[in-house]
Design an enzyme around this catalytic site. Sequence first.
Site, PDB file in Angstrom:
ATOM      1  N   ARG A   1      68.360  21.049  53.990  1.00  0.00           N
ATOM      2  CA  ARG A   1      67.219  20.465  53.278  1.00  0.00           C
ATOM      3  C   ARG A   1      67.310  18.939  53.318  1.00  0.00           C
ATOM      4  NH1 ARG A   1      65.730  23.733  47.755  1.00  0.00           N
ATOM      5  NH2 ARG A   1      65.420  25.814  48.670  1.00  0.00           N
TER       6      ARG A   1
ATOM      7  N   ASP B   1      66.112  15.068  52.628  1.00  0.00           N
ATOM      8  CA  ASP B   1      65.466  14.365  51.529  1.00  0.00           C
ATOM      9  C   ASP B   1      64.201  13.657  52.009  1.00  0.00           C
ATOM     10  OD1 ASP B   1      67.507  15.134  49.813  1.00  0.00           O
ATOM     11  OD2 ASP B   1      68.672  13.306  50.150  1.00  0.00           O
TER      12      ASP B   1
ATOM     13  N   TYR C   1      74.582  14.451  61.612  1.00  0.00           N
ATOM     14  CA  TYR C   1      73.582  13.447  61.273  1.00  0.00           C
ATOM     15  C   TYR C   1      73.884  12.136  61.990  1.00  0.00           C
ATOM     16  CZ  TYR C   1      71.514  16.119  57.393  1.00  0.00           C
ATOM     17  OH  TYR C   1      70.861  17.053  56.634  1.00  0.00           O
TER      18      TYR C   1
ATOM     19  N   ARG D   1      74.053   9.559  52.923  1.00  0.00           N
ATOM     20  CA  ARG D   1      73.630   8.179  52.660  1.00  0.00           C
ATOM     21  C   ARG D   1      74.611   7.444  51.752  1.00  0.00           C
ATOM     22  NH1 ARG D   1      68.319   7.661  50.299  1.00  0.00           N
ATOM     23  NH2 ARG D   1      68.306   9.833  49.620  1.00  0.00           N
TER      24      ARG D   1
END
Length: 275
Positions: A51, A53, A122, A210
Amino acid sequence: MRLRLDLAYDGTDFHGWAAQPGLRTVEGELAQGVTTVLRLAEPARLTVAGRTDAGVHATGQVVHVDVTPQELERARGHSDRPAEEALATRLRGVLPPDVVVHRVTRAPEGFDARFSATSRRYRYLVGDDPTRVDPLRRREVVSLRTPLDVAAMHAAAQRLLGLRDFAAFCKRREGATTTRTLLRYDWTRRDDGLLEATVVADAFCHSMVRALIGALVPVGVGARDADFPAQVLTAGARDPRVKVMPAHGLCLVEVAYPADDALATRAQEARARRD
């Protein structure tokens, strides 16, 4: 039958993946597209590998959806193409331009887009040279005004690898574990001058990537030493000195799965809570 959908999206104008009433989300657009093309009586129920953001992009997202053979056949229409190929083509026709379904395939026995995954990879892009800022890439590159020491950042990142409790880098959710295995965390400078972070883990908790990026930026500018990120991790609590970096620099580029005969076993293992 279970279908696997491989897709990409520009997350700029979405309120994240998960469907939310009154908000534009990737799940909402894709579910509506599947429901429309297959003429389903009820909205399609999607399971996603990760999921993302609000504002986060994806080039390698994976989703599964369960349909009946009769429902899948509706995608073929008057075409003699395989129904899965027809579904992918028709989805590309009804979805908005910031979501693209690359492939639709029949999933192997035991496949679960979320729980069968062994890792997610990522990418985060940072520009630290104002003279080389490219306005055409403003939706995927975070620009900083201070040059970063990529070697120092990479060295500090290696101290975070392994099976650990990443509570210091996660937004806590009631009843959810923050234990993860960080498999890879690299910082490199690309030929175009951008800094690229590659972060790979078996799974991620909310805002983890992040925050991991934000913990290394102070090292890169020389404001913190190489031990700082590891000290934050050991403390086990959110540190106000760690800034959660902007979402638009982040992109999900790959979800990895084991061999077909190990999919069900992997899904069962992933559902077990780790502390």
